[in-house]
Design a protein around this motif. Sequence first.
Motif, PDB file in Angstrom:
ATOM      1  N   VAL A  60       0.878  -1.405  -0.166  1.00 32.46           N
ATOM      2  CA  VAL A  60       0.027   0.129   0.087  1.00 32.46           C
ATOM      3  C   VAL A  60       1.019   1.247  -0.084  1.00 32.46           C
ATOM      4  CG1 VAL A  60      -1.876  -1.148   1.162  1.00 32.46           C
ATOM      5  CG2 VAL A  60      -0.211   0.080   2.432  1.00 32.46           C
ATOM      6  N   SER A  61       2.166   1.394   0.642  1.00 36.21           N
ATOM      7  CA  SER A  61       3.062   2.248   0.750  1.00 36.21           C
ATOM      8  C   SER A  61       3.408   2.535  -0.772  1.00 36.21           C
ATOM      9  CB  SER A  61       3.921   2.169   1.720  1.00 36.21           C
ATOM     10  OG  SER A  61       3.601   2.086   2.964  1.00 36.21           O
ATOM     11  N   LEU A  62       3.899   1.608  -1.496  1.00 34.37           N
ATOM     12  CA  LEU A  62       4.411   1.920  -2.725  1.00 34.37           C
ATOM     13  C   LEU A  62       3.130   2.260  -3.780  1.00 34.37           C
ATOM     14  CD1 LEU A  62       6.809  -1.375  -3.396  1.00 34.37           C
ATOM     15  CD2 LEU A  62       7.525   1.036  -2.734  1.00 34.37           C
ATOM     16  N   LEU A  63       2.320   1.841  -3.756  1.00 35.27           N
ATOM     17  CA  LEU A  63       0.886   2.066  -4.424  1.00 35.27           C
ATOM     18  C   LEU A  63       0.604   3.580  -4.053  1.00 35.27           C
ATOM     19  CD1 LEU A  63      -1.602  -0.755  -4.047  1.00 35.27           C
ATOM     20  CD2 LEU A  63      -0.211   0.164  -5.875  1.00 35.27           C
ATOM     21  N   ASP A  64       0.636   4.035  -2.860  1.00 35.02           N
ATOM     22  CA  ASP A  64       0.513   5.539  -2.460  1.00 35.02           C
ATOM     23  C   ASP A  64       1.747   6.477  -3.026  1.00 35.02           C
ATOM     24  OD1 ASP A  64      -1.027   7.267  -0.496  1.00 35.02           O
ATOM     25  OD2 ASP A  64       1.148   7.754  -0.048  1.00 35.02           O
ATOM     26  N   GLN A  65       2.656   5.873  -3.238  1.00 39.04           N
ATOM     27  CA  GLN A  65       3.813   6.479  -3.743  1.00 39.04           C
ATOM     28  C   GLN A  65       3.621   6.731  -5.269  1.00 39.04           C
ATOM     29  OE1 GLN A  65       8.883   6.149  -4.089  1.00 39.04           O
ATOM     30  NE2 GLN A  65       7.747   5.212  -2.385  1.00 39.04           N
ATOM     31  N   ALA A  66       3.060   5.889  -5.778  1.00 42.27           N
ATOM     32  CA  ALA A  66       2.699   6.161  -7.305  1.00 42.27           C
ATOM     33  C   ALA A  66       1.541   6.531  -7.697  1.00 42.27           C
ATOM     34  CB  ALA A  66       2.546   4.740  -7.911  1.00 42.27           C
ATOM     35  N   GLY A  67       0.743   7.204  -6.584  1.00 40.78           N
ATOM     36  CA  GLY A  67      -0.510   7.996  -6.613  1.00 40.78           C
ATOM     37  C   GLY A  67      -1.708   7.063  -6.791  1.00 40.78           C
ATOM     38  N   VAL A  68      -1.734   5.785  -6.336  1.00 34.74           N
ATOM     39  CA  VAL A  68      -2.917   5.002  -6.360  1.00 34.74           C
ATOM     40  C   VAL A  68      -3.194   4.525  -5.048  1.00 34.74           C
ATOM     41  CG1 VAL A  68      -3.511   2.555  -7.301  1.00 34.74           C
ATOM     42  CG2 VAL A  68      -2.125   4.048  -8.609  1.00 34.74           C
ATOM     43  N   GLY A  69      -4.563   4.543  -4.615  1.00 28.26           N
ATOM     44  CA  GLY A  69      -5.181   4.221  -3.436  1.00 28.26           C
ATOM     45  C   GLY A  69      -5.776   2.952  -3.413  1.00 28.26           C
ATOM     46  N   ILE A  70      -6.354   2.459  -2.273  1.00 29.13           N
ATOM     47  CA  ILE A  70      -7.008   1.286  -2.036  1.00 29.13           C
ATOM     48  C   ILE A  70      -8.263   1.253  -1.603  1.00 29.13           C
ATOM     49  CG2 ILE A  70      -4.561   0.470  -1.360  1.00 29.13           C
ATOM     50  CD1 ILE A  70      -5.931   0.029   1.623  1.00 29.13           C
ATOM     51  N   SER A  71      -9.173   0.307  -1.956  1.00 32.96           N
ATOM     52  CA  SER A  71     -10.411   0.153  -1.408  1.00 32.96           C
ATOM     53  C   SER A  71     -10.559  -0.495  -0.047  1.00 32.96           C
ATOM     54  CB  SER A  71     -11.068  -0.690  -2.730  1.00 32.96           C
ATOM     55  OG  SER A  71     -10.779  -1.813  -2.888  1.00 32.96           O
ATOM     56  N   ALA A  72      -9.679  -1.387  -0.059  1.00 30.83           N
ATOM     57  CA  ALA A  72      -9.888  -1.936   1.447  1.00 30.83           C
ATOM     58  C   ALA A  72      -8.575  -2.925   1.390  1.00 30.83           C
ATOM     59  CB  ALA A  72     -11.067  -2.958   1.749  1.00 30.83           C
ATOM     60  N   ALA A  73      -8.044  -3.201   2.658  1.00 32.08           N
ATOM     61  CA  ALA A  73      -7.057  -4.234   2.967  1.00 32.08           C
ATOM     62  C   ALA A  73      -7.362  -5.073   4.123  1.00 32.08           C
ATOM     63  CB  ALA A  73      -5.790  -3.531   3.450  1.00 32.08           C
ATOM     64  N   LEU A  74      -7.792  -6.520   3.543  1.00 33.52           N
ATOM     65  CA  LEU A  74      -8.512  -7.549   4.385  1.00 33.52           C
ATOM     66  C   LEU A  74      -7.374  -8.315   4.968  1.00 33.52           C
ATOM     67  CD1 LEU A  74     -11.633  -7.844   2.594  1.00 33.52           C
ATOM     68  CD2 LEU A  74     -11.148  -6.378   4.176  1.00 33.52           C
ATOM     69  N   GLY A  75      -7.005  -8.254   6.087  1.00 33.46           N
ATOM     70  CA  GLY A  75      -5.994  -9.394   6.649  1.00 33.46           C
ATOM     71  C   GLY A  75      -6.617 -10.718   7.004  1.00 33.46           C
ATOM     72  N   VAL A  76      -6.012 -11.618   6.539  1.00 34.74           N
ATOM     73  CA  VAL A  76      -6.581 -13.008   6.961  1.00 34.74           C
ATOM     74  C   VAL A  76      -6.002 -13.844   7.872  1.00 34.74           C
ATOM     75  CG1 VAL A  76      -8.091 -13.203   4.687  1.00 34.74           C
ATOM     76  CG2 VAL A  76      -5.567 -13.921   5.126  1.00 34.74           C
ATOM     77  N   GLY A  77      -4.901 -13.510   8.518  1.00 33.74           N
ATOM     78  CA  GLY A  77      -4.059 -14.196   9.438  1.00 33.74           C
ATOM     79  C   GLY A  77      -2.843 -14.716   8.877  1.00 33.74           C
ATOM     80  N   GLY A  78      -1.581 -14.877   9.305  1.00 30.75           N
ATOM     81  CA  GLY A  78      -0.445 -15.435   8.848  1.00 30.75           C
ATOM     82  C   GLY A  78      -0.556 -16.863   8.587  1.00 30.75           C
ATOM     83  N   ARG A  79      -1.496 -17.650   9.165  1.00 27.36           N
ATOM     84  CA  ARG A  79      -1.475 -19.320   8.777  1.00 27.36           C
ATOM     85  C   ARG A  79      -2.628 -19.539   7.856  1.00 27.36           C
ATOM     86  NH1 ARG A  79      -1.621 -20.925  15.187  1.00 27.36           N
ATOM     87  NH2 ARG A  79      -3.771 -20.243  14.906  1.00 27.36           N
ATOM     88  N   ASP A  80      -2.978 -18.438   7.304  1.00 33.31           N
ATOM     89  CA  ASP A  80      -4.294 -18.811   6.519  1.00 33.31           C
ATOM     90  C   ASP A  80      -3.845 -19.766   5.025  1.00 33.31           C
ATOM     91  OD1 ASP A  80      -7.559 -18.485   6.558  1.00 33.31           O
ATOM     92  OD2 ASP A  80      -6.994 -17.847   4.223  1.00 33.31           O
ATOM     93  N   LEU A  81      -2.771 -19.295   4.740  1.00 37.66           N
ATOM     94  CA  LEU A  81      -2.275 -19.955   3.456  1.00 37.66           C
ATOM     95  C   LEU A  81      -1.434 -21.144   3.674  1.00 37.66           C
ATOM     96  CD1 LEU A  81      -1.963 -17.110   0.866  1.00 37.66           C
ATOM     97  CD2 LEU A  81      -3.926 -18.709   1.341  1.00 37.66           C
ATOM     98  N   SER A  82      -1.491 -21.677   4.911  1.00 40.08           N
ATOM     99  CA  SER A  82      -0.590 -22.811   5.372  1.00 40.08           C
ATOM    100  C   SER A  82      -1.726 -24.099   4.880  1.00 40.08           C
ATOM    101  CB  SER A  82      -0.611 -23.054   6.970  1.00 40.08           C
ATOM    102  OG  SER A  82      -1.568 -22.956   7.638  1.00 40.08           O
ATOM    103  N   GLU A  83      -0.688 -25.047   5.087  1.00 38.91           N
ATOM    104  CA  GLU A  83      -1.296 -26.600   4.458  1.00 38.91           C
ATOM    105  C   GLU A  83      -2.758 -26.927   5.585  1.00 38.91           C
ATOM    106  OE1 GLU A  83      -0.445 -31.141   3.575  1.00 38.91           O
ATOM    107  OE2 GLU A  83       1.097 -29.807   4.384  1.00 38.91           O
ATOM    108  N   ALA A  84      -2.672 -26.351   6.680  1.00 37.76           N
ATOM    109  CA  ALA A  84      -3.487 -26.706   7.712  1.00 37.76           C
ATOM    110  C   ALA A  84      -4.776 -26.002   7.351  1.00 37.76           C
ATOM    111  CB  ALA A  84      -3.310 -26.741   9.109  1.00 37.76           C
ATOM    112  N   VAL A  85      -4.683 -24.797   7.246  1.00 34.82           N
ATOM    113  CA  VAL A  85      -5.810 -23.971   7.038  1.00 34.82           C
ATOM    114  C   VAL A  85      -6.311 -23.877   5.652  1.00 34.82           C
ATOM    115  CG1 VAL A  85      -6.793 -21.534   7.634  1.00 34.82           C
ATOM    116  CG2 VAL A  85      -5.054 -22.587   8.990  1.00 34.82           C
ATOM    117  N   GLY A  86      -5.604 -23.794   4.774  1.00 33.18           N
ATOM    118  CA  GLY A  86      -6.077 -24.092   3.067  1.00 33.18           C
ATOM    119  C   GLY A  86      -6.670 -22.839   2.711  1.00 33.18           C
ATOM    120  N   GLY A  87      -6.331 -21.431   3.286  1.00 40.34           N
ATOM    121  CA  GLY A  87      -6.870 -20.450   2.507  1.00 40.34           C
ATOM    122  C   GLY A  87      -8.625 -20.086   2.712  1.00 40.34           C
ATOM    123  N   LEU A  88      -8.852 -20.824   3.815  1.00 40.48           N
ATOM    124  CA  LEU A  88     -10.491 -20.480   4.126  1.00 40.48           C
ATOM    125  C   LEU A  88     -10.847 -19.238   4.153  1.00 40.48           C
ATOM    126  CD1 LEU A  88     -10.965 -23.176   6.947  1.00 40.48           C
ATOM    127  CD2 LEU A  88     -11.740 -23.064   4.508  1.00 40.48           C
TER     128      LEU A  88
END
Length: 368
Positions: A60-88
Amino acid sequence: VPLEAELALKHAATGRGVLVMGPDCGTAIVGGVGLGFANAVRPGPVGIVAASGTGTQQVVSLLDQAGVGISAALGVGGRDLSEAVGGLATRTALARLDADPDTRRVVLVSKPPAPEVAVEIASHAGSLDVPVELALLAPGTDLTARTEAVLASLDVAVPRWRRWGEPERAGAPGFLRGLFVGGTLCDEAMLLASDVLGPVRSNIPLAPELAIETSTLTSGPLVDDHMMVDFGDDALTVGRAHPMIDPTLRLAALARAAEDPSTAVVLLDVVLGHGAEPDPASTLAPAVAAARARAADDGRTLPVVVSLIGTSADPQGLEPQAEALAAAGAYVFTSNAEATRHAVDLVSAAGDPLDPMSPSVAASGERR
């Protein structure tokens, strides 16, 4: 939060159309409001889904430096893309942004995911209406390059990412010491550095055999190898605030690195935004100056390279922080990938401290 509880929560949420943000979701921006550690950025067309806090902040900081904003940033937790959680939660977050008329592009950011989950999520992302840029850390991938790809897709010119200070020549042969407050930034730096320098030891290693005992990070001699430390790892935050709030452990580690003659280059990150230290340069800049002076007393040059993650609208101010660090002798980058490559180039130019045939070692007649 135990893994079993995370799985129970996310399976229950999936059946109810509810998004679970976390556990270990340190950064989010919803409705223009930052949650946890969050940068002040403009509204715009790019949505972020992230199993990474500081990775989100870099993008988001690099996008801002380029003049581009964001609609939302949705954090899902550091383990979400682990094998156990599978990206739920990742699937739910992607669905929300896919249905959002203000979101024209999505960036999926993650520390190194489980390979099979990465394949599944990539396939799922390809089925959505909104284009999804995958910024999943892996060999050959960095967050700056992925951000540049998003800008290209929006027909926005990629700027020259900002820098402050003056680069130094390489010093004596030695090791790269990376001292990080951001786990994803540490991961990215290790992936980039290991491509050139070989294995990098860490408390969040890329491979189990490269692990460093946590106790050695706070006392005793430094390992005789390239090393990168995530001071935000859970094992180092027991009974204390995150290092983006309390810099004590990292400042002590910087002093130890400066005293060790095998340290060739120090690489640091500084992350700005709501929730972080109100003025990180007020303590880090004097520590950088002291570290360089300590090395100079021994007749050594100690380059210090900093990746500064933040925006001009952040409470700390990007420019004042950068200028203070540069005045202390650091070479400051807004791209963690560019900072890492510069630090690696300096180490490579200095030569291999364990190779007696290295030109720099041969010239000095010394070998550790």
